[in-house]
Design a protein around this motif. Sequence first.
Motif, PDB file in Angstrom:
ATOM      1  N   GLY A 127       0.807  -1.207   0.000  1.00  0.00           N
ATOM      2  CA  GLY A 127       0.000   0.000   0.000  1.00  0.00           C
ATOM      3  C   GLY A 127       0.846   1.265   0.000  1.00  0.00           C
ATOM      4  N   ILE A 128       2.079   1.159   0.466  1.00  0.00           N
ATOM      5  CA  ILE A 128       3.015   2.279   0.444  1.00  0.00           C
ATOM      6  C   ILE A 128       3.960   2.177  -0.751  1.00  0.00           C
ATOM      7  N   LEU A 129       4.443   0.979  -1.024  1.00  0.00           N
ATOM      8  CA  LEU A 129       5.491   0.810  -2.041  1.00  0.00           C
ATOM      9  C   LEU A 129       4.998   1.121  -3.452  1.00  0.00           C
ATOM     10  N   VAL A 130       3.721   0.827  -3.722  1.00  0.00           N
ATOM     11  CA  VAL A 130       3.224   1.098  -5.084  1.00  0.00           C
ATOM     12  C   VAL A 130       3.192   2.602  -5.381  1.00  0.00           C
ATOM     13  N   PRO A 131       2.528   3.438  -4.562  1.00  0.00           N
ATOM     14  CA  PRO A 131       2.607   4.880  -4.848  1.00  0.00           C
ATOM     15  C   PRO A 131       4.021   5.431  -4.710  1.00  0.00           C
ATOM     16  N   LEU A 132       4.836   4.864  -3.811  1.00  0.00           N
ATOM     17  CA  LEU A 132       6.213   5.334  -3.652  1.00  0.00           C
ATOM     18  C   LEU A 132       7.022   5.119  -4.920  1.00  0.00           C
ATOM     19  N   TYR A 133       6.740   4.038  -5.626  1.00  0.00           N
ATOM     20  CA  TYR A 133       7.425   3.790  -6.903  1.00  0.00           C
ATOM     21  C   TYR A 133       7.216   4.967  -7.857  1.00  0.00           C
ATOM     22  N   TYR A 134       5.978   5.421  -7.991  1.00  0.00           N
ATOM     23  CA  TYR A 134       5.690   6.504  -8.925  1.00  0.00           C
ATOM     24  C   TYR A 134       6.240   7.839  -8.416  1.00  0.00           C
ATOM     25  N   LEU A 135       6.275   8.018  -7.109  1.00  0.00           N
ATOM     26  CA  LEU A 135       6.863   9.247  -6.570  1.00  0.00           C
ATOM     27  C   LEU A 135       8.364   9.294  -6.846  1.00  0.00           C
TER      28      LEU A 135
END
Length: 464
Positions: A127-135
């Motif tokens: 839940g954190i790593l997926v949006p963090l990838y795009y950031l």
Amino acid sequence: MLTYAAISPHPPLIIPDIGEEQLQGVQATVEGLKKVARQLVESCPDTVVFLTPHGNVFADVLSSLSAPYLAGDLASFGSQQRWTGLPNDVEFLREVSLQAVDQGINFVAIDEDTALNHRLNPHLDHGILVPLYYLREAGLQNVRVVPISIGFISLLELYRFGLILQQTASQLKRRLAVVASGDLSHRLKSEGPYNYHPDGPVFDQTIYNLLKTGDFEGIMKIPTPLRENAGECGYRSIVIMLGALDGFKVDSQVFSYEGPFGVGYLTAGFIPHQTAPSLLDKLSQEKAQEINSCRERESIPVKWARLTLENYISKGKPADLPPVMQKLLEQRAGAFVSLKRDGQLRGCIGTIEPVHQNLAGEIQANAISAGTADPRFMPVEEHELDELVYSVDILSRPQSCTREDLDPKRYGVIVSAGGRRGLLLPDLEGVDTVDKQLQIALQKAGIKPNEAYKIERFQVSRYY
């Protein structure tokens, strides 16, 4: 000091080396996340708080990882991506924890030893790593990360916790961005992760429309049955994010929405600017009025259950039965006392057949047990008492029957085999068939469906 807020879906398949050819089916989501990430990075935050429904999630407490450096990967989804050495804003986290406890919001910081000893996850979840990838793809660097897992506490507490994030950023002079990670309905299609439910598309369209118009109050008032029927996972993350935006006028932009695989994916960004009236005060007043109205309509069994638990929690002893309730001394019956807070079960204990001299004693004992001894929950605390809603079910004597005699709307069921016994009350949300009713009762009793077991049915008089 709040620079930006965002809603991000988190299906691992939108990571290129996981999704591969499936990426073509979620291009709107990918493009939406790229826009969200670019805007967040351009807001130049010092700290990014991620709100996730897939970390260490508890029924009655919010939590966060407290290690000074964080790590995680998506190897379980087939990815080679690794995230290591991400700095945690421990100063920010410490202040948030202090303020939460001071305001009566249960919050726990989980260090690596605690995670190991209690078999919790010490790493960043998807839940954190997926949006963090795009950031990171958008250029995010030299920022601290605060990973916070949602809890199934009341919506008002979640909203107030979001406001604590905002206030802590102001106090510590942090430029703060908040990412509410979560997917919408998981029940958009029968071939999705759950069976289709007509409320799935309704929930997603409701969220989409309310966000599009910036109607945050409307989002807070989405009915509980609609949310539950939709099988969503992102609503509580969104509520905390809305709390972080409290007191601001906000430019809202929904960048994308789609549900190609039976799950709703929505991306949106929010830019706070000038101040506005706080929504928290209005929500708190309306909640108090709702509870007061409920108290005014209480039946005698429910009023007795409430009085006895309130007295026990606040004064340490059971209440004396008021003269107006003396009729409860004239009946013996099994009874269940249920407590709910903000629409969520907070405790339920009962007796199938009477074990006390009268119904007053039955309700009193079960009310105290529901509030203090339900093994699924921590004991009720005094600050919660004003928010509890009670119901009392008074049971008829059980009768032996066959499955053909059951009706889940009309009758409760008891299954037993040897010393194992499981009970399910009638007319429960989502229990619409005899098969479902028996399945749950057997599961509660620890009885396998292929075992020989006895069936009994009973009726209840339900009081509010």
